[in-house]
Scaffold this active site. Structure first.
Site, PDB file in Angstrom:
ATOM      1  N   TYR A   1       1.157  -8.496   5.097  1.00  0.00           N
ATOM      2  CA  TYR A   1       1.415  -8.531   3.659  1.00  0.00           C
ATOM      3  C   TYR A   1       2.606  -9.400   3.291  1.00  0.00           C
ATOM      4  CZ  TYR A   1      -1.916  -4.733   3.811  1.00  0.00           C
ATOM      5  OH  TYR A   1      -3.046  -3.989   4.042  1.00  0.00           O
TER       6      TYR A   1
ATOM      7  N   HIS B   1     -11.464  -1.923  -0.250  1.00  0.00           N
ATOM      8  CA  HIS B   1     -10.312  -2.157   0.629  1.00  0.00           C
ATOM      9  C   HIS B   1      -9.308  -3.112  -0.009  1.00  0.00           C
ATOM     10  CE1 HIS B   1      -9.049  -0.719   4.501  1.00  0.00           C
ATOM     11  NE2 HIS B   1      -8.607  -1.912   4.855  1.00  0.00           N
TER      12      HIS B   1
ATOM     13  N   LYS C   1      -7.011   7.430  10.044  1.00  0.00           N
ATOM     14  CA  LYS C   1      -7.405   6.591  11.168  1.00  0.00           C
ATOM     15  C   LYS C   1      -6.497   6.871  12.361  1.00  0.00           C
ATOM     16  CE  LYS C   1      -8.612   1.806  12.245  1.00  0.00           C
ATOM     17  NZ  LYS C   1      -8.647   0.413  11.725  1.00  0.00           N
TER      18      LYS C   1
ATOM     19  N   ARG D   1      -7.691   4.724   2.384  1.00  0.00           N
ATOM     20  CA  ARG D   1      -8.930   4.134   2.895  1.00  0.00           C
ATOM     21  C   ARG D   1     -10.107   4.852   2.248  1.00  0.00           C
ATOM     22  NH1 ARG D   1      -5.620   4.884   7.551  1.00  0.00           N
ATOM     23  NH2 ARG D   1      -5.041   2.925   8.590  1.00  0.00           N
TER      24      ARG D   1
ATOM     25  N   HIS E   1      -0.331   2.800   9.338  1.00  0.00           N
ATOM     26  CA  HIS E   1      -0.504   1.836  10.424  1.00  0.00           C
ATOM     27  C   HIS E   1       0.239   2.318  11.662  1.00  0.00           C
ATOM     28  CE1 HIS E   1      -1.341  -1.719   7.460  1.00  0.00           C
ATOM     29  NE2 HIS E   1      -2.402  -0.972   7.680  1.00  0.00           N
TER      30      HIS E   1
ATOM     31  N   ARG F   1      -6.488  -1.228  -1.498  1.00  0.00           N
ATOM     32  CA  ARG F   1      -5.483  -0.797  -0.514  1.00  0.00           C
ATOM     33  C   ARG F   1      -4.529  -1.960  -0.207  1.00  0.00           C
ATOM     34  NH1 ARG F   1      -4.361   2.606   3.994  1.00  0.00           N
ATOM     35  NH2 ARG F   1      -4.076   1.493   5.963  1.00  0.00           N
TER      36      ARG F   1
END
Length: 303
Positions: free
Chosen positions: A268, A233, A165, A140, A259, A236
């Site tokens: 994805y 982004h 995150k 990120r 995640h 990524r």
């Protein structure tokens, strides 16, 4: 704008609670900003007297007068909900009304040829190092910004992401090709970075996020890809999609991306091209006279 004493005290208390709760810095900034906007919208009211109806009226104002997007309204509602629960100590009874559902949009993804075009468009080894890190590691923006040199584990071919995150640590890939670019970058940089891999004008301080974004915008423009949305982004998303196309399983990609839920990573699956390109439409295989004719040898004569 001028803020009442009650509003200032409420905002200060919110910031204290978030810091004590170890929320990420970006969350503290975002939540404080959204609550401050609502305090300024009701300048003569003590936030302790806020009700859910007032929150709904405020979000209605954002939608009708400011043309706010769903994501903006969601962020506003989420921030104020946190304020209600942890500062006002009031329950939030109607989250369905003030948490607009997000639009489902597929992420922006680059083709391998477009990535090659971006690499060719880099004019400095620093630009190339930043681009390669985004694409080869799936970082990120904030993770690359605060990436320290000690987190580059060359012997293990991996990068340690600290406090990503959700305040989670993880490891992600370190490309051998990217490692060589990073070594070139370090050798050619006149002022060697002291702490962070990419530092700004002040030694020991990370490069500003907007400077990183601007560098990538310029690369996209030179590559003729200026119309691509969410340029940083997108790299990524491209990292994840290309891994999936190469046969890496979805759970491994989830861990590399950091995640918390597999559902986030499963988006994805909509983007991978390897399986999609192998699909055949049922119309193309149905047994019809047209298809039978198309399967005949080219030199076949019906006469």
């Amino acid at each position: 704008k001028k803020m009442s004493a009650a509003g200032q005290n409420a905002l200060l208390q919110l910031e204290k609670v978030m810091v004590v709760s170890h929320l990420a810095k970006r969350s503290v900034v975002a939540y404080s900003r959204e609550v401050r906007f609502m305090i300024e919208y009701y300048p003569d009211m003590d936030p302790m007297d806020w009700t859910e109806d007032l929150v709904i009226d405020y979000i209605h104002y954002l939608i009708t007068k400011k043309q706010a997007s769903r994501s903006k309204c969601h962020m506003t509602a989420q921030s104020i909900a946190y304020f209600f629960r942890h500062v006002l100590n009031k329950p939030f009874q109607t989250p369905g009304k003030i948490y607009p559902k997000r639009d489902f949009k597929l992420p922006s993804v680059l083709t391998r040829e477009e990535v090659q075009g971006l690499l060719r468009a880099c004019r400095s080894v620093k630009e190339k190092a930043i681009l390669e890190l985004f694409y080869s590691s799936g970082l990120r923006l904030s993770e690359l910004q605060y990436l320290k040199m000690i987190h580059i584990e060359a012997n293990q071919n991996r990068i340690k992401v600290v406090s990503g995150k959700g305040a989670r640590d993880r490891y992600t890939l370190l490309s051998k090709r990217c490692l060589e670019t990073l070594r070139q970058y370090y050798q050619q940089t006149p002022v060697k970075p002291k702490t962070y891999l990419f530092e700004g004008q002040e030694p020991g301080k990370p490069m500003h996020a907007r400077s990183i974004q601007h560098a990538m915008v310029m690369v996209y423009q030179r590559a003729g890809l200026q119309d691509k949305p969410k340029k940083v982004h997108a790299l990524r998303h491209t990292f994840a999609t290309h891994l999936l196309d190469s046969g890496i399983d979805i759970h491994t990609i989830k861990e590399l991306l950091g995640h918390s839920k597999i559902e986030t990573t499963m988006v994805y699956l909509h983007l991978q091209s390897r399986k999609r390109n192998a699909l055949v439409s049922p119309l193309d295989v149905i047994d019809t006279p047209e298809n039978q004719l198309a399967m005949l040898p080219k030199n076949y004569s019906m006469l």
